[in-house]
Every structure is written in C-alpha cells, then in structure tokens.
Design an enzyme around this catalytic site. Structure first.
Site, PDB file in Angstrom:
ATOM      1  N   GLU A 261       0.818  -0.890   0.199  1.00 24.28           N
ATOM      2  CA  GLU A 261      -0.197   0.309   0.017  1.00 24.28           C
ATOM      3  C   GLU A 261       1.247   1.760  -0.373  1.00 24.28           C
ATOM      4  O   GLU A 261       1.601   1.329   0.517  1.00 24.28           O
ATOM      5  CB  GLU A 261      -1.154   0.467   0.850  1.00 24.28           C
ATOM      6  CG  GLU A 261      -1.878   1.173   0.942  1.00 24.28           C
ATOM      7  CD  GLU A 261      -2.707   1.673   0.784  1.00 24.28           C
ATOM      8  OE1 GLU A 261      -2.539   3.166  -0.037  1.00 24.28           O
ATOM      9  OE2 GLU A 261      -3.791   1.155  -0.344  1.00 24.28           O
ATOM     10  N   CYS A 335     -14.920  -1.779  -6.668  1.00 24.10           N
ATOM     11  CA  CYS A 335     -16.335  -0.761  -6.426  1.00 24.10           C
ATOM     12  C   CYS A 335     -16.617   0.041  -7.468  1.00 24.10           C
ATOM     13  O   CYS A 335     -17.186   0.812  -7.434  1.00 24.10           O
ATOM     14  CB  CYS A 335     -15.448   0.174  -5.033  1.00 24.10           C
ATOM     15  SG  CYS A 335     -14.023   1.258  -5.777  1.00 24.10           S
TER      16      CYS A 335
END
Length: 376
Positions: A261, A335
């Site tokens: 990340e 998403c």
C-alpha cells in the site's frame, strides 16, 4: 426506507431512496452481470445485502451556517449549508454525537468556511464510529487560526463525548473540491481507532481508508478467506491493501502473506493490527502497489494475488503483468464494475469462475463486486 430530507428535496445523495430494497439489489446485480456478460460460465453467488438504514460508519459533513448556528451536512446550490445531522443512513452513534460537535464549534468559535466568500475556517467534520462504539473525529480547517481554541475546548468535548478516542485537525488550505490536506495535527494521544471486523481488529489511522459499511466489509473479507482457503496458496500478495483488511484475514500461519500500500500511515496501522493479533508470516510494505507488482512479477509470482484498487481499477500495465505471470489465482475486489470489466479483458488467461455483488451502499447505485479468477 424513506427520508424526510430526500422527500423535501434538501438532499438527493441517496438517488435510490424510496425504492424497494430488493429491487435495488436486483438492479445492481443485473448491471454487474451485463458488464461481465463476456463470461457466461461464471457462477454468480447470492448477493450480499445490507440493512437498509443506519449502516454508514463514517460521516463526511460539510460545515456551513455560522459560528452560532453551524450546519453539518451538505451545501445547497446557492452554497448555503443544509443540515443533515439526522441522516438515516448514518449509524445511530454518529447521529447521537453530532449535536455535541455542533455545540463545540460554537464554544470554540470556529467559523464555518464560506465557499462563496472564501472566508472562514472549518470546512468539514469527519466522524467515524467503530463496531465497538469508539469514535474518531477530525476537523478539516483552512488554516491554523482556530487550532489553539480547539485545543482549549477539547476537554469539554471529551466530557460530552466519552466515546471519543481519536481526535485530530486536518489542514486543507486550498479552495478546491478536495476534502483533506496533507498535514494532520493530532489532538489526542491515541492516533488510531480500533475497528473490529470479524475475528480481526483493524487499526484505522486518521487518513486511512476503510469501507463505509462494516457488516458488509466483514462478509467481503470472509468471502476472500473462503476462496483463499479453497485455493490453498503458499504465498499471497494483497495489493492496495490499505490497513490490511484482506491480508490480515488471509494470514492463518499456513501461508506467507504480503500487503502492499502506498500510504505509510495505513501500513503502520496494518503492522500494528498484525502485532495485536499475534499473526505470523504476514508483512507489509509501503510503496506503490502497481509499480511493485509490475516490477516483481517478472521475477517472482505468488500463488494468489488479491487486488482491491480505487475506482479507476488496476490499469492496463498491472493487468498485463498479471496476465504474463504464473499467478494461479486472483481475487479482484472492485468498487467500479466498469473498470473491473475493462481490466478483465486485459487478463484473458485468468478466467472468472465465481462472482458476487455486495451491496455496500444501499439507497445508491454504487456497489462492490468480488470475482474469483483462476488461470486456464
């Protein structure tokens, strides 16, 4: 669900408000299936549904009005404040806390930011509630002008909100449609909020991303764990891992798990969560997930990769790198089914086997999709 704000035309953020919930879910699944129609053999699992109301664990409230009568909600077209503190999709604990926050704004004399006049200080109030009831509150300010007054009156707010665990100020000096700035000023000794999800307690830093629907997020992680256990990989990469939700749920000690990340804060939160849970064989690295994978996949390939990218998807370069790799299994959590479909086209050797729609956002057209891909 019916909403007085929606019925009065004061807020239309929930574009499906008033529609039968079963129809909402059916339409979302139909939309997703149509986007993935190129894969007729995929097995569609039953959609994961949500409660219709009181599911949002985070409130992003624009501050308007005046010092003596602040509004917490959105801005109308004329830039005046529209108060939405009784919003029915917010968790009850958040709604219960907003009146105290409003009184605090008045007591600390923090002037709401006037967008039209470009004057004032307080732009947003960001309030998150964990599944255990703890609260994290962030004030987004234009400058440091009100910082000392906020510090002075903070003990009063803490007495009014005994569940307040984390409080900070975010500085966003620019006049543009970006909620947060780069600089965060901690006001409490605690810097992260514990968010229990299933059997893992995640740590959320002030600027860390987490899904807005905790119950559906729990189902999402459980689905990934089920697919992972069935694939029995020896090594797993969790790309775009955020605070480590997928990585931590897949780290059972039988496999090596690595989370990637770009946010250093999120990675530190993930490492703390791993230590708290005494998990072994899991590590986290703060770097760009796509760049890391594209660079490393040419030399080494884990057995399974989880990708949970932002709305733009993983992009052509990473998709092609996965296509060329020897990765056997990919779990894609999306998403945005439009970018998902585009990314799948660039990975023809990784075939969708199962797919599932998860209704993370009732009353809106948005939803999450999870797809299990296996190499031909």
């Amino acid at each position: 669900m019916h909403c007085a704000y929606f019925d009065a035309g004061a807020c239309r953020s929930c574009s499906l408000m008033g529609s039968e919930y079963a129809s909402q879910v059916s339409e979302k699944e139909h939309h997703c299936r149509s986007l993935l129609s190129a894969y007729p053999d995929v097995q569609w699992l039953e959609p994961v549904t949500s409660v219709e109301s009181e599911f949002r664990n985070k409130a992003k409230m624009v501050v308007g009005g005046s010092i003596h009568a602040p509004t917490l909600g959105i801005l109308a077209r004329d830039r005046s404040g529209v108060d939405l503190r009784e919003c029915g999709v917010l968790q009850p604990g958040i709604r219960a806390a907003l009146p105290a926050v409003s009184r605090f704004i008045t007591a600390a004399r923090v002037a709401p930011y006037d967008v039209a006049a470009r004057h004032g200080e307080l732009k947003y109030v960001l309030l998150t509630e964990s599944a255990s009831g703890g609260l994290m509150l962030r004030f987004v300010l234009r400058s440091r002008e009100a910082v000392s007054r906020i510090r002075k009156h903070l003990p009063d707010l803490q007495r009014a909100l005994p569940r307040l665990e984390v409080c900070s100020i975010n500085l966003q000096p620019e006049h543009k449609a970006v909620i947060e700035g780069e600089h965060e000023i901690a006001l409490t000794s605690a810097r992260s909020l514990m968010m229990p999800v299933g059997d893992i307690a995640l740590r959320l830093g002030a600027r860390s991303f987490f899904q807005t629907n905790t119950a559906v997020a729990e189902r999402m992680y459980a689905q990934a764990r089920e697919w992972c256990d069935a694939a029995a990989p020896r090594s797993v990469w969790d790309l775009y891992c955020g605070v480590g939700g997928f990585a931590l749920h897949l780290a059972d000690g039988s496999r090596d798990v690595m989370g990637i990340e770009v946010s250093a804060e999120a990675i530190e939160s993930a490492r703390t969560s791993a230590r708290d849970a005494a998990l072994e064989n899991v590590r986290f690295t703060a770097t760009d997930a796509a760049d890391f994978a594209v660079d490393q996949l040419s030399e080494q390939s884990p057995d399974l990769v989880v990708v949970n990218p932002p709305r733009r998807g993983i992009g052509t370069e990473l998709a092609r790198a996965l296509e060329r790799s020897t990765v056997r299994t990919v779990i894609y959590s999306s998403c945005n089914a439009v970018s998902l479909a585009k990314d799948l086209q660039a990975m023809p050797s990784l075939v969708p086997k199962q797919a599932r729609v998860l209704d993370m956002f009732p009353q809106t057209r948005h939803y999450e999709t999870m797809v299990l891909l296996q190499r031909r």
